[in-house]
Design an enzyme around this catalytic site. Structure first.
Site, short mmCIF file in Angstrom:
data_model
loop_
_atom_site.label_atom_id
_atom_site.label_comp_id
_atom_site.label_asym_id
_atom_site.label_seq_id
_atom_site.Cartn_x
_atom_site.Cartn_y
_atom_site.Cartn_z
N LYS A 45 41.44 13.92 16.41
CA LYS A 45 42.30 14.33 15.29
C LYS A 45 42.85 15.73 15.57
O LYS A 45 42.09 16.65 15.86
CB LYS A 45 41.54 14.35 13.97
CG LYS A 45 42.46 14.71 12.79
CD LYS A 45 41.72 14.66 11.47
CE LYS A 45 41.09 15.99 11.10
NZ LYS A 45 41.99 16.96 10.46
N ASP A 72 47.14 14.82 11.97
CA ASP A 72 46.85 15.11 10.55
C ASP A 72 47.82 16.17 10.04
O ASP A 72 47.48 17.34 9.92
CB ASP A 72 45.39 15.59 10.45
CG ASP A 72 44.92 15.74 9.01
OD1 ASP A 72 45.60 15.21 8.11
OD2 ASP A 72 43.87 16.37 8.81
N LYS A 74 49.63 15.85 7.10
CA LYS A 74 49.65 15.82 5.63
C LYS A 74 51.06 16.07 5.08
O LYS A 74 51.30 17.02 4.33
CB LYS A 74 48.66 16.84 5.05
CG LYS A 74 47.20 16.55 5.41
CD LYS A 74 46.24 17.40 4.63
CE LYS A 74 44.79 17.06 4.87
NZ LYS A 74 44.27 17.43 6.20
N ASP A 77 56.95 15.65 0.82
CA ASP A 77 58.31 16.14 0.53
C ASP A 77 59.05 15.02 -0.18
O ASP A 77 58.44 14.00 -0.53
CB ASP A 77 59.00 16.57 1.85
CG ASP A 77 60.01 17.69 1.62
OD1 ASP A 77 60.81 17.57 0.67
OD2 ASP A 77 60.00 18.67 2.38
N THR A 136 39.26 17.74 -0.70
CA THR A 136 37.90 18.06 -1.15
C THR A 136 37.74 19.55 -1.46
O THR A 136 36.74 19.95 -2.05
CB THR A 136 36.86 17.64 -0.10
OG1 THR A 136 37.33 18.06 1.18
CG2 THR A 136 36.67 16.14 -0.09
N ARG A 227 33.14 20.16 13.39
CA ARG A 227 32.18 21.13 13.91
C ARG A 227 30.83 20.60 14.40
O ARG A 227 30.32 21.11 15.41
CB ARG A 227 31.99 22.26 12.89
CG ARG A 227 33.21 23.18 12.83
CD ARG A 227 33.30 23.96 11.56
NE ARG A 227 33.58 23.10 10.42
CZ ARG A 227 33.71 23.53 9.19
NH1 ARG A 227 33.56 24.82 8.92
NH2 ARG A 227 33.99 22.68 8.22
O1 C5P Z 1 34.31 20.54 10.99
P1 C5P Z 1 34.38 19.46 9.95
O2 C5P Z 1 33.54 18.24 10.30
O3 C5P Z 1 34.11 19.95 8.55
O4 C5P Z 1 35.90 18.96 10.01
C1 C5P Z 1 36.41 18.00 9.15
C2 C5P Z 1 37.85 17.78 9.41
O5 C5P Z 1 38.37 16.98 8.35
C3 C5P Z 1 38.71 19.05 9.44
O6 C5P Z 1 39.77 18.83 10.37
C4 C5P Z 1 39.25 19.16 8.04
O7 C5P Z 1 40.48 19.81 7.96
C5 C5P Z 1 39.40 17.69 7.66
N1 C5P Z 1 39.38 17.40 6.24
C6 C5P Z 1 38.32 17.74 5.39
N2 C5P Z 1 38.38 17.41 4.06
C7 C5P Z 1 39.44 16.77 3.58
C8 C5P Z 1 40.49 16.41 4.42
C9 C5P Z 1 40.42 16.75 5.77
O8 C5P Z 1 37.35 18.30 5.85
N3 C5P Z 1 39.47 16.43 2.31
#
Ligand code: C5P
Length: 252
Positions: A45, A72, A74, A77, A136, A227
Site C-alpha cells: 500500500k 491509497d 482517498k 471531489d 479511525t 509499522r
Molecule cells: O502502521 P500502521 O499499521 O498503523 O498503518 C496502517 C495504515 O493504514 C497506514 O497507512 C494508515 O494511514 C492506514 N489507515 C489507518 N486507519 C484508517 C485508514 C487508513 O490506519 N482508518
C-alpha cells in the site's frame, strides 16, 4: 487475479490477503523495503506521502517488482473530477485505489464508471475501487463538529450500503465494524482493514486495534499492516508471522 478469483475473494472463499503499508516518502527506502517483502506479503500500500513526492514514476518503479499495488489516495471531489482522476490513474495499473465514501453516491458511481470505461479503452486491468468509510482518527465529537450526527458504526453501515449500490468493489473500515458491514452488505463488498496489531506489538497511535486472527475471524478479506512489519528488525519474517496468524483463523 482474474475476475473469477476476484469474486471468490469477495466471497471470502480464498485466503485473506496481507497488504503492507509502506508509509515513507523516500523512494530508495521504499523500494528497498518493498524488495525485502516480496514473497511475504500479497501487496504493497502506497499513500499520499509517497505519491505526492514521487508521482507516477514512483509507482512504476514499484510495479516493476510485479507485486500488486494498493494506491491509497482517498480521492474526494465532485463526480466529474474524481472520474477524471480515476482515468488518469488507470495507466498506472494499481490493483486497488481508495476514494472517500463521504463524497456521495454520484461520486462513487462516476468513479466506478470511469474505472470500467478507461480500463476497456486502454485494454488495461480495471482498478478495483475501495470506499473509505469513517477515518479511525475521528471520534464522535469530531464527527459532530463536521455535522455528522450519527455514531461511527451507523455512518459506516450507511456508507457500506451506498458503496454496494454504486458498483464499488470494497470498503475500508476499522476492525470494530467488520461484522456490522458483513451483516449490512453480505458478501457484496471486499473488506479491507487497517488498525491491525499482532499480539505483543506496540499499538502506536492505533486506538482501536485488533489482532490479525480476530480481524480475519470477523470476516475481513484483506488486512493493511504498516509499522508492525516496517519497523521490525526483519520485516519479511514479521509479515510471515502475521500471515500465519491470519491462516489460523481459517482453520479454527
Ligand atoms: O502502521 P500502521 O499499521 O498503523 O498503518 C496502517 C495504515 O493504514 C497506514 O497507512 C494508515 O494511514 C492506514 N489507515 C489507518 N486507519 C484508517 C485508514 C487508513 O490506519 N482508518
Amino acid at each position: 487475479m482474474d475476475d473469477v478469483n476476484d469474486l471468490a475473494h469477495k466471497k471470502n472463499k480464498v485466503d485473506p490477503l496481507l497488504y503492507c503499508a509502506l508509509d515513507h516518502s523516500d523512494p530508495e527506502i521504499t523500494l528497498k523495503l518493498a524488495k525485502s517483502l516480496i514473497g511475504s506479503v500479497d501487496g504493497l500500500k502506497l499513500g499520499l506521502e509517497y505519491f505526492c513526492k514521487n508521482g507516477s514514476l514512483g509507482i512504476d518503479s514499484l510495479s516493476a517488482l510485479s507485486i500488486p499495488i494498493f494506491l491509497d489516495l482517498k480521492l474526494h471531489d465532485i463526480p466529474n473530477t474524481v472520474a477524471g482522476a480515476v482515468k488518469s490513474i488507470t495507466p498506472l495499473s494499481p490493483k486497488y485505489l481508495t476514494i472517500h465514501a463521504s463524497g456521495g453516491i454520484e461520486m462513487l458511481k462516476a468513479a466506478a464508471k470511469a474505472a470500467k470505461e478507461e480500463s476497456e479503452r486502454l485494454n488495461k486491468p480495471r482498478v478495483r475501487l475501495l470506499a473509505v468509510t469513517i477515518l479511525t482518527s475521528l471520534d464522535i465529537r469530531d464527527l459532530e463538529l463536521i455535522g455528522f450526527n450519527e455514531s461511527p458504526p451507523k455512518s459506516v453501515a450507511k456508507m457500506a450500503n451506498m458503496a454496494a449500490l454504486s458498483g464499488i468493489d470494497g470498503i475500508v473500515c476499522s476492525p470494530q465494524e467488520i461484522k456490522l458491514v458483513r451483516e449490512e452488505v453480505g458478501n457484496e463488498l471486499e473488506i479491507f482493514v487497517p488498525g491491525i496489531r499482532p499480539k505483543g506489538s506496540q499499538k502506536g497511535d492505533q486506538k482501536r486495534a485488533a489482532t490479525p486472527l480476530d480481524a480475519v475471524r470477523d470476516g475481513a478479506n484483506a488486512l493493511v499492516v504498516g509499522r508492525p512489519i516496517t519497523e521490525s528488525k526483519d520485516p519479511a519474517e514479521a509479515a510471515l508471522k502475521i500471515k500465519k496468524e491470519m491462516y489460523k483463523a481459517l482453520f479454527d
